[in-house]
Design a protein around this motif. Structure first.
Motif, short mmCIF file in Angstrom:
data_model
loop_
_atom_site.label_atom_id
_atom_site.label_comp_id
_atom_site.label_asym_id
_atom_site.label_seq_id
_atom_site.Cartn_x
_atom_site.Cartn_y
_atom_site.Cartn_z
N ASP A 44 14.54 -9.13 49.36
CA ASP A 44 13.07 -8.98 49.24
C ASP A 44 12.53 -9.74 47.95
OD1 ASP A 44 10.45 -7.79 48.75
OD2 ASP A 44 10.98 -5.79 49.03
N PHE A 45 11.69 -10.57 48.21
CA PHE A 45 11.27 -11.32 47.07
C PHE A 45 9.74 -11.06 46.51
CE2 PHE A 45 14.61 -13.86 48.78
CZ PHE A 45 15.16 -14.69 47.74
N HIS A 46 9.27 -9.86 46.97
CA HIS A 46 7.86 -9.51 46.67
C HIS A 46 7.80 -7.98 46.16
CE1 HIS A 46 3.37 -10.27 48.05
NE2 HIS A 46 3.32 -9.77 47.06
N MET A 47 8.35 -8.10 44.76
CA MET A 47 8.65 -6.58 44.23
C MET A 47 7.63 -6.63 42.93
SD MET A 47 12.52 -6.10 45.06
CE MET A 47 12.64 -4.73 44.18
N HIS A 48 6.52 -5.84 43.04
CA HIS A 48 5.62 -5.81 41.79
C HIS A 48 6.38 -4.69 40.84
CE1 HIS A 48 3.37 -8.95 42.93
NE2 HIS A 48 3.08 -8.49 44.12
N THR A 49 5.97 -4.68 39.58
CA THR A 49 6.44 -3.70 38.63
C THR A 49 5.20 -3.26 37.62
OG1 THR A 49 7.00 -5.10 37.07
CG2 THR A 49 8.91 -4.87 38.40
N PHE A 50 5.39 -2.55 36.95
CA PHE A 50 4.26 -2.04 35.73
C PHE A 50 4.00 -3.20 35.00
CE2 PHE A 50 8.00 -0.37 33.31
CZ PHE A 50 8.12 -1.47 32.38
N PHE A 51 4.41 -4.34 35.05
CA PHE A 51 3.96 -5.59 34.35
C PHE A 51 2.61 -6.06 35.15
CE2 PHE A 51 8.04 -6.14 32.51
CZ PHE A 51 7.65 -6.47 31.05
N CYS A 52 2.17 -5.68 36.15
CA CYS A 52 1.00 -5.98 36.93
C CYS A 52 0.56 -4.63 37.66
CB CYS A 52 1.18 -7.18 37.84
SG CYS A 52 2.24 -7.10 39.05
N ASP A 53 0.74 -4.71 38.92
CA ASP A 53 -0.13 -3.49 39.57
C ASP A 53 0.98 -2.68 40.11
OD1 ASP A 53 0.75 -5.27 41.67
OD2 ASP A 53 -1.07 -5.18 43.04
N GLY A 54 2.34 -2.67 39.96
CA GLY A 54 3.39 -2.00 40.34
C GLY A 54 3.59 -0.56 39.32
N HIS A 55 4.52 0.43 39.93
CA HIS A 55 4.46 1.44 38.90
C HIS A 55 5.82 1.50 38.21
CE1 HIS A 55 0.85 3.15 40.52
NE2 HIS A 55 1.27 2.77 41.62
N PHE A 101 21.00 -4.41 48.85
CA PHE A 101 20.46 -5.51 48.74
C PHE A 101 21.42 -6.67 48.23
CE2 PHE A 101 17.05 -3.21 50.15
CZ PHE A 101 15.91 -4.22 50.44
N ASP A 102 21.24 -7.81 48.66
CA ASP A 102 22.08 -9.06 48.33
C ASP A 102 21.21 -9.87 47.12
OD1 ASP A 102 24.25 -8.92 50.06
OD2 ASP A 102 22.71 -9.14 51.34
N ILE A 103 19.98 -9.73 47.14
CA ILE A 103 19.15 -10.77 46.49
C ILE A 103 17.60 -10.00 46.56
CG2 ILE A 103 18.59 -12.15 48.29
CD1 ILE A 103 18.30 -14.45 46.07
N VAL A 104 16.97 -9.99 45.06
CA VAL A 104 15.72 -9.61 44.89
C VAL A 104 14.71 -10.40 44.11
CG1 VAL A 104 16.07 -7.29 45.01
CG2 VAL A 104 16.44 -7.94 43.00
N GLY A 105 13.55 -10.62 44.38
CA GLY A 105 12.59 -11.35 43.31
C GLY A 105 11.65 -10.26 42.92
N ILE A 106 11.84 -10.12 41.62
CA ILE A 106 10.73 -9.49 40.50
C ILE A 106 9.67 -10.44 40.41
CG2 ILE A 106 10.50 -8.12 38.73
CD1 ILE A 106 12.75 -7.14 40.66
N THR A 107 8.45 -9.87 41.00
CA THR A 107 7.34 -10.61 41.16
C THR A 107 5.84 -10.31 40.33
OG1 THR A 107 7.86 -11.49 43.03
CG2 THR A 107 5.95 -12.02 42.74
N CYS A 108 5.18 -11.05 39.53
CA CYS A 108 4.19 -10.43 38.85
C CYS A 108 2.80 -11.24 39.51
CB CYS A 108 4.00 -10.87 37.46
SG CYS A 108 4.22 -12.44 37.01
N HIS A 109 1.89 -10.81 39.60
CA HIS A 109 0.67 -11.34 39.65
C HIS A 109 0.23 -12.29 38.83
CE1 HIS A 109 -0.40 -9.25 43.83
NE2 HIS A 109 0.00 -8.31 42.91
N ALA A 110 -0.09 -13.37 39.16
CA ALA A 110 -0.63 -14.41 38.06
C ALA A 110 -1.65 -13.99 37.51
CB ALA A 110 -0.55 -16.05 38.57
N TYR A 111 -1.99 -14.29 36.23
CA TYR A 111 -3.35 -13.99 35.70
C TYR A 111 -4.27 -14.71 36.24
CZ TYR A 111 -6.72 -13.70 31.85
OH TYR A 111 -7.59 -13.46 31.01
N THR A 112 -5.43 -14.06 36.32
CA THR A 112 -6.75 -14.57 36.80
C THR A 112 -7.82 -14.11 35.78
OG1 THR A 112 -7.27 -12.46 38.20
CG2 THR A 112 -6.21 -14.69 39.35
N ASP A 113 -8.74 -14.85 35.30
CA ASP A 113 -9.85 -14.56 34.43
C ASP A 113 -10.78 -13.63 34.88
OD1 ASP A 113 -9.02 -16.36 32.46
OD2 ASP A 113 -9.83 -18.24 33.67
N PHE A 114 -11.25 -13.43 36.34
CA PHE A 114 -12.20 -12.81 36.63
C PHE A 114 -11.78 -11.30 37.00
CE2 PHE A 114 -10.28 -14.62 40.24
CZ PHE A 114 -10.40 -13.68 41.43
N ASP A 115 -10.45 -10.91 37.23
CA ASP A 115 -10.10 -9.78 37.74
C ASP A 115 -8.83 -9.18 37.05
OD1 ASP A 115 -9.62 -7.44 39.05
OD2 ASP A 115 -9.74 -8.06 41.39
#
Length: 100
Positions: A5-16, A31-45
């Motif tokens: 799973d390469f699309h795992m969000h955490t409390f660093f952005c909108d995950g819990h 699982f064999d491999i995971v990707g911890i993913t953050c949403h990139a910074y956007t100025d407007f939201d």
């Protein structure tokens, strides 16, 4: 089959959950491999993205998890790069392109 799973969000952005909790759960599920993913910074939201001040912390935490769990699972560090994002994806292992 590789379990990943390469699309795992955490409390660093909108995950819990923390990145470590996500990795532990993935290990428990075989699982064999995971990707911890953050949403990139956007100025407007700021409602879903990582804050600029937290990017270095995010990268540091995921790098630590890569080392600590290397005998059980491969951990990658990703960023979900919205077309409006102003974050340079330097330091990440992969980029997920998106439009929200």
């Amino acid at each position: 089959m590789i379990k990943s799973d390469f699309h795992m969000h955490t409390f660093f952005c909108d995950g819990h959950d923390s990145p470590e909790d996500m990795v532990k759960s993935a290990v428990e599920k075989g699982f064999d491999i995971v990707g911890i993913t953050c949403h990139a910074y956007t100025d407007f939201d700021l409602s879903y993205c990582i804050r600029r001040s937290r990017i270095k912390d995010f990268l540091r935490v995921v790098e630590r998890l890569k080392r600590e769990y290397s005998d059980r699972i491969k951990v990658c560090c990703g960023v979900e790069q919205d077309m409006y994002a102003t974050l340079e994806p330097k330091g990440f292992d992969y980029v997920i392109g998106s439009l929200h």
